[in-house]
Design an enzyme around this catalytic site. Sequence first.
Site, PDB file in Angstrom:
ATOM      1  N   SER A 257       0.553  -1.489  -0.060  1.00  0.00           N
ATOM      2  CA  SER A 257       0.048   0.053  -0.165  1.00  0.00           C
ATOM      3  C   SER A 257       0.645   1.327   0.147  1.00  0.00           C
ATOM      4  O   SER A 257       2.331   1.412   0.184  1.00  0.00           O
ATOM      5  CB  SER A 257      -0.902  -0.063   1.331  1.00  0.00           C
ATOM      6  OG  SER A 257       0.103   0.923   2.336  1.00  0.00           O
ATOM      7  N   LYS A 258       0.389   2.311  -0.596  1.00  0.00           N
ATOM      8  CA  LYS A 258       0.847   3.757  -0.425  1.00  0.00           C
ATOM      9  C   LYS A 258       1.582   3.801   0.692  1.00  0.00           C
ATOM     10  O   LYS A 258       2.759   4.853   0.502  1.00  0.00           O
ATOM     11  CB  LYS A 258      -0.239   4.544  -0.787  1.00  0.00           C
ATOM     12  CG  LYS A 258      -0.296   5.789  -2.222  1.00  0.00           C
ATOM     13  CD  LYS A 258      -1.225   6.533  -1.831  1.00  0.00           C
ATOM     14  CE  LYS A 258      -0.903   7.312  -2.903  1.00  0.00           C
ATOM     15  NZ  LYS A 258      -2.877   7.810  -3.210  1.00  0.00           N
TER      16      LYS A 258
END
Length: 506
Positions: A257-258
Amino acid sequence: MAFDKNKIRTRFAPSPTGYLHIGSLRTALYSYLFAKQNNGLFILRLEDTDLERYLEGAAEAIYSGLKWAGINYDEGPDIGGPDAPYIQSQRLDIYKKYANELVAKENAYHCFCDKETLEKMRQEQIAKKQAPKYDRRCLALSKEEVNAKLKTKTPRVIRMKIPASRVIEVNDLVRGKVSYKSEELDDQVILKSDGYPTYHLAVVVDDHLMKISHVTRTEEWLPSTPKHILLYEYFGWEAPQWAHLPLLLNPDKTKMSKRKGDVAVGDYIKKGYLPAAMINYLAFLGWNPGTPAYAKASAGKEKEIYSMEELLNEFSLERVHKAGAIFNIEKLNWYNAYYIKQLSLDELTKKCLPYLFALSGYPDPAVAESGSKIKKIVALEQERLQTIAEIGEHAAFFFNLPAYDKTLLKWKDMTDEEIKKSLAASKEIIASIFDSEFTKEKLSEKLFAKAGEYKNKGELLWPLRVALSGQKNSPPPFDIIEILDKREALARIEIAISLLSLQKNA
Ligand code: GLU
């Protein structure tokens, strides 16, 4: 695996709800490789039925990201094709027609329950320790009741009817047989009150109409597959084969994820990753070619470098792993450094130019074009670069001497006076070399000879290198001097000497 090679059609079906994710690029790559190695076609379709999550510009990022990577689609929203449009929001009438067909066949039904009713139902089920599920109260409505509600335009959705007591088997090309009990499935909404389909209906209808033979997608979609299988049955259509790919994970095994690093392909493009490196790296995230004798390099190590061409020959869905694949940026950097080294100096210089222009307004493009200076810098850095963008950081000191602390000039326990003397000695040598023989070879010959007079060569070469670059790590001083030229090198040494004097008096 038996399949009709003439009819292989795969697709990549991203939702434009975010910029192209690096994991999506891997999914697209596997789909593409499988299609192309079987003379098949690879199709791009945008699944934009979730209006609330639509992101402006995401579609363009998908087109350009795929093109950058060399994953060329044969049909798609921006290039058209026989089954156009390839954007789901432009196909609403099609989904409506098929949803109504299922209602007519009694495989689906209208549901008029509003949000509050559904929420109350959920809470009651949770209180009774039951798994939340639609309780089918609208299925009990009579035809007349349904018609009356439809006439007054009561908001409604269409739900698929899940059969009782069925075991639904997914025969997955990666994961083998996976069974689901129909009791575990909810009467899934297939058409929303705003007339948009949900993913489940749209994906089945489109995969069918677009004659998709193999669906590759990540394993998070596996639990949706039994519903899709039922929809194929209800319509009387032949289902495609599925291959559910392992997820990409952060090093701590959480879903990539970011928050843990860059996930958008655009970020990697900006940082100067090369498509060949990215493709090679992504191919190995969830697949390996095995170790047949011919795939081994002479050193006995497994072959890790694969071009797209080679991947087309070697890739196979059977060798895709079940376990999640860890995204390891060091390994990507290793691949990128490798591919950077393979570039010709001209190619690399061209790629580096935008990052070098960015350096404090200098050099201007004209200087760079003609510039042997730029080329020399690039040649010097080629061995050290992991990304193209790094050239900006690495080469900045050639254009502007950064501010640095005099302590950086110090080798081991040298005193300021000793450093000054050492720098003065270097200065004298550099100044004594005629312009006609001012090359790094000559510089290194003379400076090394002088350095030999010290207890340790570092006493001459360290302060000199720092004076020239203003930083702890940099290429050897001879290379730097040649690029800077004599005047600039001498000026920088002068600056270092005055820094030592200045800071002492301060
Ligand atoms: N639109 C889905 C996604 O965003 C596609 C899943 C599939 O390939 O069926 O990933």
